[in-house]
Each structure stands twice: as C-alpha cells, then as structure tokens.
Design a protein around this motif. Structure first.
Motif, PDB file in Angstrom:
ATOM      1  N   GLY A 119     109.294   8.055  18.376  1.00 45.26           N
ATOM      2  CA  GLY A 119     109.351   8.840  17.147  1.00 45.26           C
ATOM      3  C   GLY A 119     109.487  10.329  17.390  1.00 45.26           C
ATOM      4  O   GLY A 119     109.750  10.788  18.506  1.00 45.26           O
ATOM      5  N   ARG A 120     109.285  11.084  16.355  1.00 46.47           N
ATOM      6  CA  ARG A 120     109.410  12.529  16.417  1.00 46.47           C
ATOM      7  C   ARG A 120     108.319  13.130  17.301  1.00 46.47           C
ATOM      8  O   ARG A 120     107.291  12.498  17.556  1.00 46.47           O
ATOM      9  N   PRO A 121     108.508  14.373  17.782  1.00 46.48           N
ATOM     10  CA  PRO A 121     107.549  14.957  18.726  1.00 46.48           C
ATOM     11  C   PRO A 121     106.117  15.005  18.215  1.00 46.48           C
ATOM     12  O   PRO A 121     105.179  14.874  19.006  1.00 46.48           O
ATOM     13  N   ASN A 122     105.913  15.198  16.908  1.00 46.46           N
ATOM     14  CA  ASN A 122     104.546  15.268  16.405  1.00 46.46           C
ATOM     15  C   ASN A 122     103.814  13.943  16.593  1.00 46.46           C
ATOM     16  O   ASN A 122     102.615  13.911  16.875  1.00 46.46           O
ATOM     17  N   TYR A 123     104.533  12.807  16.462  1.00 47.00           N
ATOM     18  CA  TYR A 123     103.901  11.515  16.736  1.00 47.00           C
ATOM     19  C   TYR A 123     103.500  11.419  18.202  1.00 47.00           C
ATOM     20  O   TYR A 123     102.422  10.924  18.542  1.00 47.00           O
ATOM     21  N   ARG A 124     104.366  11.878  19.070  1.00 48.28           N
ATOM     22  CA  ARG A 124     104.096  11.768  20.498  1.00 48.28           C
ATOM     23  C   ARG A 124     102.908  12.653  20.905  1.00 48.28           C
ATOM     24  O   ARG A 124     102.091  12.262  21.743  1.00 48.28           O
ATOM     25  N   ARG A 125     102.835  13.840  20.328  1.00 45.18           N
ATOM     26  CA  ARG A 125     101.677  14.708  20.621  1.00 45.18           C
ATOM     27  C   ARG A 125     100.389  14.087  20.103  1.00 45.18           C
ATOM     28  O   ARG A 125      99.350  14.139  20.766  1.00 45.18           O
ATOM     29  N   ASN A 126     100.446  13.508  18.916  1.00 41.40           N
ATOM     30  CA  ASN A 126      99.251  12.886  18.359  1.00 41.40           C
ATOM     31  C   ASN A 126      98.785  11.711  19.198  1.00 41.40           C
ATOM     32  O   ASN A 126      97.582  11.447  19.311  1.00 41.40           O
ATOM     33  N   ALA A 127      99.730  10.986  19.789  1.00 37.28           N
ATOM     34  CA  ALA A 127      99.360   9.831  20.610  1.00 37.28           C
ATOM     35  C   ALA A 127      98.509  10.245  21.799  1.00 37.28           C
ATOM     36  O   ALA A 127      97.668   9.465  22.285  1.00 37.28           O
ATOM     37  N   GLU A 128      98.685  11.474  22.273  1.00 38.75           N
ATOM     38  CA  GLU A 128      97.899  11.949  23.410  1.00 38.75           C
ATOM     39  C   GLU A 128      96.429  12.144  23.056  1.00 38.75           C
ATOM     40  O   GLU A 128      95.588  12.260  23.951  1.00 38.75           O
ATOM     41  N   LYS A 129      96.107  12.171  21.768  1.00 34.60           N
ATOM     42  CA  LYS A 129      94.717  12.356  21.337  1.00 34.60           C
ATOM     43  C   LYS A 129      93.952  11.038  21.225  1.00 34.60           C
ATOM     44  O   LYS A 129      92.753  11.045  20.985  1.00 34.60           O
ATOM     45  N   ILE A 130      94.642   9.904  21.374  1.00 35.26           N
ATOM     46  CA  ILE A 130      94.029   8.592  21.160  1.00 35.26           C
ATOM     47  C   ILE A 130      93.488   8.042  22.475  1.00 35.26           C
ATOM     48  O   ILE A 130      94.211   7.954  23.475  1.00 35.26           O
ATOM     49  N   ALA A 131      92.220   7.676  22.469  1.00 34.90           N
ATOM     50  CA  ALA A 131      91.621   7.036  23.647  1.00 34.90           C
ATOM     51  C   ALA A 131      91.905   5.547  23.656  1.00 34.90           C
ATOM     52  O   ALA A 131      92.256   4.974  24.695  1.00 34.90           O
ATOM     53  N   ARG A 132      91.762   4.899  22.507  1.00 40.76           N
ATOM     54  CA  ARG A 132      92.041   3.458  22.426  1.00 40.76           C
ATOM     55  C   ARG A 132      92.236   3.052  20.973  1.00 40.76           C
ATOM     56  O   ARG A 132      91.775   3.730  20.044  1.00 40.76           O
ATOM     57  N   ILE A 133      92.925   1.929  20.806  1.00 44.07           N
ATOM     58  CA  ILE A 133      93.141   1.333  19.487  1.00 44.07           C
ATOM     59  C   ILE A 133      92.610  -0.086  19.537  1.00 44.07           C
ATOM     60  O   ILE A 133      92.957  -0.854  20.429  1.00 44.07           O
ATOM     61  N   GLU A 134      91.761  -0.440  18.574  1.00 44.73           N
ATOM     62  CA  GLU A 134      91.154  -1.774  18.542  1.00 44.73           C
ATOM     63  C   GLU A 134      91.513  -2.472  17.234  1.00 44.73           C
ATOM     64  O   GLU A 134      91.282  -1.927  16.151  1.00 44.73           O
ATOM     65  N   ILE A 135      92.060  -3.680  17.352  1.00 44.84           N
ATOM     66  CA  ILE A 135      92.237  -4.538  16.181  1.00 44.84           C
ATOM     67  C   ILE A 135      90.978  -5.378  16.070  1.00 44.84           C
ATOM     68  O   ILE A 135      90.757  -6.311  16.846  1.00 44.84           O
ATOM     69  N   ARG A 136      90.134  -5.036  15.126  1.00 44.76           N
ATOM     70  CA  ARG A 136      88.808  -5.647  15.034  1.00 44.76           C
ATOM     71  C   ARG A 136      88.833  -6.983  14.305  1.00 44.76           C
ATOM     72  O   ARG A 136      87.995  -7.839  14.535  1.00 44.76           O
ATOM     73  N   ASP A 137      89.769  -7.129  13.386  1.00 46.06           N
ATOM     74  CA  ASP A 137      90.095  -8.426  12.799  1.00 46.06           C
ATOM     75  C   ASP A 137      91.477  -8.292  12.189  1.00 46.06           C
ATOM     76  O   ASP A 137      92.143  -7.261  12.350  1.00 46.06           O
ATOM     77  N   GLU A 138      91.943  -9.294  11.493  1.00 43.50           N
ATOM     78  CA  GLU A 138      93.324  -9.310  11.015  1.00 43.50           C
ATOM     79  C   GLU A 138      93.652  -8.121  10.118  1.00 43.50           C
ATOM     80  O   GLU A 138      94.791  -7.654  10.101  1.00 43.50           O
ATOM     81  N   ARG A 139      92.645  -7.600   9.413  1.00 41.55           N
ATOM     82  CA  ARG A 139      92.896  -6.524   8.458  1.00 41.55           C
ATOM     83  C   ARG A 139      92.217  -5.214   8.827  1.00 41.55           C
ATOM     84  O   ARG A 139      92.290  -4.250   8.053  1.00 41.55           O
ATOM     85  N   THR A 140      91.564  -5.128   9.974  1.00 47.27           N
ATOM     86  CA  THR A 140      90.799  -3.930  10.328  1.00 47.27           C
ATOM     87  C   THR A 140      91.265  -3.375  11.667  1.00 47.27           C
ATOM     88  O   THR A 140      91.378  -4.115  12.648  1.00 47.27           O
ATOM     89  N   ILE A 141      91.507  -2.068  11.711  1.00 44.34           N
ATOM     90  CA  ILE A 141      91.947  -1.402  12.930  1.00 44.34           C
ATOM     91  C   ILE A 141      91.183  -0.095  13.100  1.00 44.34           C
ATOM     92  O   ILE A 141      90.911   0.605  12.119  1.00 44.34           O
TER      93      ILE A 141
END
Length: 567
Positions: A119-141
């Motif tokens: 995606g655009r550069p702002n998405y890529r910069r924001n991705a650097e701030k994420i430590a982890r992504i958890e799908i906790r159940d089918e509808r929760t992230i």
C-alpha cells in the motif's frame, strides 16, 4: 482522542443526518482532472476518492460534528487501555460483503498485511509500529503496539478499509486498473469510462442501511462522477443541468456567473456554508531538495515577491483572505498566540532561531500596496537574495557562481497557471524568469510522487483533527519516500519532535501546544508561500437535490444529500 464521544450508547442516528430522507434518484458530480485507476490505496496511478467508503468500508467512521471521535461501522465495539498500548476490534455480526459472506477478523488481518506490504507509504510506516496481530476469535482482532502513548494510532487503524480476503488477489493489488474490489459498502461499481466517468449503483441488500451511524446517509440510487479537464466546461455542464451539485471556488463565477434563468426561477439554489475547521494551507510549495530552494533565504525572498493584494483585487474581486498559518482561523493556529511554556519546552534549543514575530504570534505575510510594483517590499527580497549570493547582472538575477536564478513552476490546471503567471510578472521585475509548465494530471501526479519538480501550487486540507497525516506531510521519514505528501522535503528534528508530541498528547492543552509549535516551525521554514482562503464554502445545487437544514460543524458531504423528484 481526548475525552468522551458526544453521542450516547444507542444513539438513533447522527445529529446532522435526516433519518427520513427518501431513497432514490441520481446525483451527478463534476470532478476536475482525470484518473487512470480506481485503487487509491496503492501508490501507483491517479485514483479518485470512490472506492472508500462507497464500495469498501473501514472499521469505524468519523463524526463530522466532532474533531477526534469515531463511531462503530464494521466494528461494533472497540477496546483500548489508557496508555493505548493495544486496540481490539469486535466485528459487527451483521456486516456482510456484497457477495453475502460475513466480514471477519481474518479479513481485517489480511487487509492490514496487504496494505503494509503493497500500500501507500503511510500504511508501511504504520506497520512498523505493530508488535503483533492476534485473531482472538472469528470476529475479534487485537493490534498490539511496539510503543504506547500514540493517542491517535488506534483511531488510524479504525479508519482502515477492510477488503475481502476470499476475493482479493494480492498479486494484482497494485494493478487493479479500472476494476473494483469486492466490498461491504452501500454501493457497487456499475460502469467506468476510463478517464471520463464512474457510475455507482446503490445496493438494495446493503447490511448497514439502518445502522445508526448510517441512517439517513447514502440516499441516491445512482452516483455518477463526471471528469472534466477544463473548469469552464465543468461550469457550463452545471448551468445546463448535466451536473447536479457544485462546490464553487472561483469568486468571479460565484459573484457574476450564476445570473441565469435557472437561478432566478428557483431551480438552482446557492448557499454559503461556514467552515468551522482550520482553513488549511494552499500555496507555492518549494522543493528544498533542489537549488535554488535549498536556501531558506531564497524561499523567504519569494514571500516578498508575491503580490497578494494585487491578485485578490484584480483576479478575485477582493473576496479572499490571506492565509498566514497552516491552521488558520482556529485555536490551533500560532497567530495571535505567544509561545506557551509547553511550546518552549517542546521546541528547546531551536527556539533562538525563531524570528520574534513568530515567537510572539504577530507574524503575517508581507503586505503590498496592491500596485503590482511595490518597491518597498521588493527591496526586502533583493536584500535576502544578495545574502544568498545573488545580484542583478544585465537584467538577470544571477548567483556569484554565474548561474541565473531559474526554476520551473509545475501546474495542472488553467487556474493554477493563471496564479503562476501573475507571480511571474512580479518575479520578472527583479530579473527572475520562471518557466511555467502545464501538464496533464497523470503526468503531474507521477512527477509529484517522485518529487521531480522545483515548485508546485498545491494545498493541504486540514480538518478539526490534525494527526497522522501531518507526519506524511512534514516528517523527515516521509521526505524521500515516493508517494508521500512531504513535497517540500522537510527534514527537521524539531519538526519531528512536534509531530511526536502531537500524536502523544493526552489533553487538549498538550495537543494545542504541539500543533501551534508545528505551525510556527513550518512558517519559519518558509517551505510554502501561502496563498489565500475563504471562511465559508460556496455551494450550488439544482433544487431536486436536498440536504438537511442542520448541517455538520466541520464538513458537508454528499452522503447526506437526497433526491426530491417534485422539485
């Protein structure tokens, strides 16, 4: 962002929406320029603002009555701790894509990964701030961050569009062309005429039609966007009824161009709508990566060579106000506000370099006598250029090294060309002869993406909630990334500190101080030669297009309009 949302749990509809607005009819809008793709989430191509939110929807949506508040859309609930170290969204069980399949947490994770990689550069910069992504159940992230206290970041993620993982090919993401994504929004793409028009059709099975945040919105059966390369042709299309709604930006047209039978007979209605948000900044943007604008003295000299008073009187009937702040006519502007203790602590040692008028808030752009030949103001410009090593030799402003002071002003519309030509008239009086180049919109935006220009005339829209977009415009990290809006090439540690403070502010007082500090620093850097603004929006419509009497505080969007066939 700060405090609590205005609307209570279980609110029936947004306060400015008409829940009884009838559904049906057609809205035809005019758009300046052209397009060569529909995917505005990719850095490639020139895309109109169609895909989001009409076809593809975000997790949450803004309230146009509140500067920093989001309400649930695809997400029915959101959780985040006081330090904002994570944000968790629970997807609305009713939310469906247009093929009937439910929106899930997996779709959110898929979308984030796709935007971060392609995606655009702002998405890529924001991705650097994420430590982890958890799908906790089918509808929760849950998104957990590497660092806490970025107050806006959970809101930024909440505004992320969600694509259907089962119907999106990552390999084709950057080359979608004129194809639309499968979305969960209120419209689907009916037809595209490349570069000419886009037609959207309202979905009868849209899942959120009665959702409180959307009740009274998206009322037209058909939306058609017609693209025009010439503003006069666009205006004639409105007057003859080929276009239904127009936001007027030309004072001459607003004052004199609407004296037509349709207005006198009440078939066209006009209204000046107050703007409560900051007025933003439009102006000549100098590319500091290139000579001669790498020298701040040259940039400052340009300020004294732009005769706003002559331009406003002779081209715009005196209706404009001169812009002097990136957040003009709001409490976020530094003008009229001396440095506070919070700002002093934030700016630090760089405070000494700020001119006194910027420190005490009294700064204003140079003012001329309106003659187009104000020698007093020009002398200041010549003094600055002399300090930068320039002098007039045989009628040409020339550097001591022998190079003439030359640059190109890149424009993409006749209106901008007219402003550039007026500026050039003054520049020629001191031996500067800029080249003004008019190019088509595709070539223009391709050059801006790669920062291949000397000077452009562009604007920065500012809402009531400046935040992450300011990083995309002014941060050092955005200076050399393709596709960012840091066209000026700003690289300043103190500007970066102000941006970080803006995002971390926990109170309105801290937020205001950080924005004012940013404002002072940008003005002091002379990165943008300010043009002008209006304190209200000029809107014209054919009478069968209606909008609510009670308007939003910060913006009026066509999502609120509806069609009345008997008018």
């Amino acid at each position: 962002m700060h405090g609590e949302p205005d609307l209570p749990a279980g609110f029936p509809h947004l306060p400015y929406a008409n829940p009884n607005a009838p559904k049906g009819g057609l809205l035809r809008q005019a758009i300046a320029g052209s397009f060569d793709t529909l995917n505005a989430m990719s850095v490639r191509g020139n895309a109109p603002a169609v895909m989001v939110p009409y076809i593809v929807q975000p997790l949450m949506m803004r309230s146009q009555d509140e500067p920093f508040t989001l309400y649930g859309l695809l997400a029915e609930s959101v959780a985040t701790p006081p330090d904002r170290s994570f944000v968790e969204f629970r997807i609305n069980a009713r939310a469906r894509f247009s093929d009937g399949k439910p929106v899930t947490a997996a779709d959110v994770a898929f979308s984030w990964k796709l935007f971060a990689e392609r995606g655009r550069p702002n998405y890529r910069r924001n991705a650097e701030k994420i430590a982890r992504i958890e799908i906790r159940d089918e509808r929760t992230i849950r998104f957990t961050f590497k660092a806490a206290n970025d107050r806006e970041f959970p809101l930024i993620i909440g505004l992320m569009p969600v694509l259907a993982a089962h119907a999106t090919d990552p390999e084709r993401f950057e080359n979608m062309g004129f194809n639309a994504f499968l979305g969960s929004g209120p419209y689907w793409l009916e037809a595209v005429e490349p570069g000419t028009s886009i037609t959207l059709r309202r979905r009868a099975d849209y899942w959120g039609a009665d959702w409180p945040a959307h009740r009274g919105l998206y009322n037209f059966d058909t939306l058609r966007l017609e693209f025009f390369r010439d503003s006069n042709t666009q205006f004639e299309a409105f007057k003859t009824g080929l276009i239904d709604f127009r936001a007027e930006i030309d004072p001459g047209k607003w004052l004199n161009g609407y004296d037509i039978p349709a207005l006198r007979e009440g078939r066209i209605e006009r209204r000046a709508v107050p703007i409560n948000a900051p007025k933003g900044m439009s102006g000549f943007i100098f590319n500091t990566r290139r000579v001669p604008f790498s020298d701040i003295r040259v940039r400052e000299a340009m300020f004294s060579l732009f005769d706003f008073e002559w331009l406003n009187a002779n081209l715009f009937s005196g209706v404009y106000r001169r812009t002097g702040s990136f957040f003009d006519e709001s409490d976020l502007s530094f003008r009229g506000n001396p440095l506070s203790e919070r700002e002093i602590a934030l700016v630090g040692p760089e405070l000494a370099a700020l001119p006194p008028a910027i420190r005490d808030g009294s700064w204003a752009p140079p003012k001329t006598d309106g003659s187009g030949r104000d020698r007093t103001v020009m002398r200041r410009a010549i003094e600055l250029l002399r300090e930068a090593g320039y002098a007039i030799r045989e009628g040409v402003m020339t550097h001591s090294g022998g190079q003439p002071l030359a640059f190109e002003i890149l424009v993409t519309t006749r209106e901008k060309e007219r402003i550039a030509l007026a500026f050039a008239d003054t520049l020629r009086q001191v031996g500067i002869r800029p080249n003004i180049r008019l190019v088509d919109s595709s070539q223009y935006w391709a050059r801006l993406k790669d920062k291949l220009f000397d000077c452009i005339i562009e604007g920065f829209v500012v809402g009531a909630s400046p935040g992450q977009e300011q990083v995309n415009r002014w941060s050092s990290i955005a200076a050399d990334q393709p596709g960012t809006l840091n066209w000026a090439g700003v690289r300043s540690p103190v500007v970066d500190r102000a941006l970080s403070a803006l995002l971390a502010a926990r109170s309105r007082e801290d937020f205001t101080a950080s924005v004012r500090a940013l404002d002072r620093l940008l003005v002091a850097g002379h990165y943008v030669l300010p043009l002008y603004h209006l304190s209200e929006r000029w809107l014209a419509r054919w009478s069968h297009i209606r909008w609510p009497e009670r308007l939003p505080r910060y913006d009026l969007t066509v999502e609120l309009f509806w069609f009345e066939a008997n008018r």
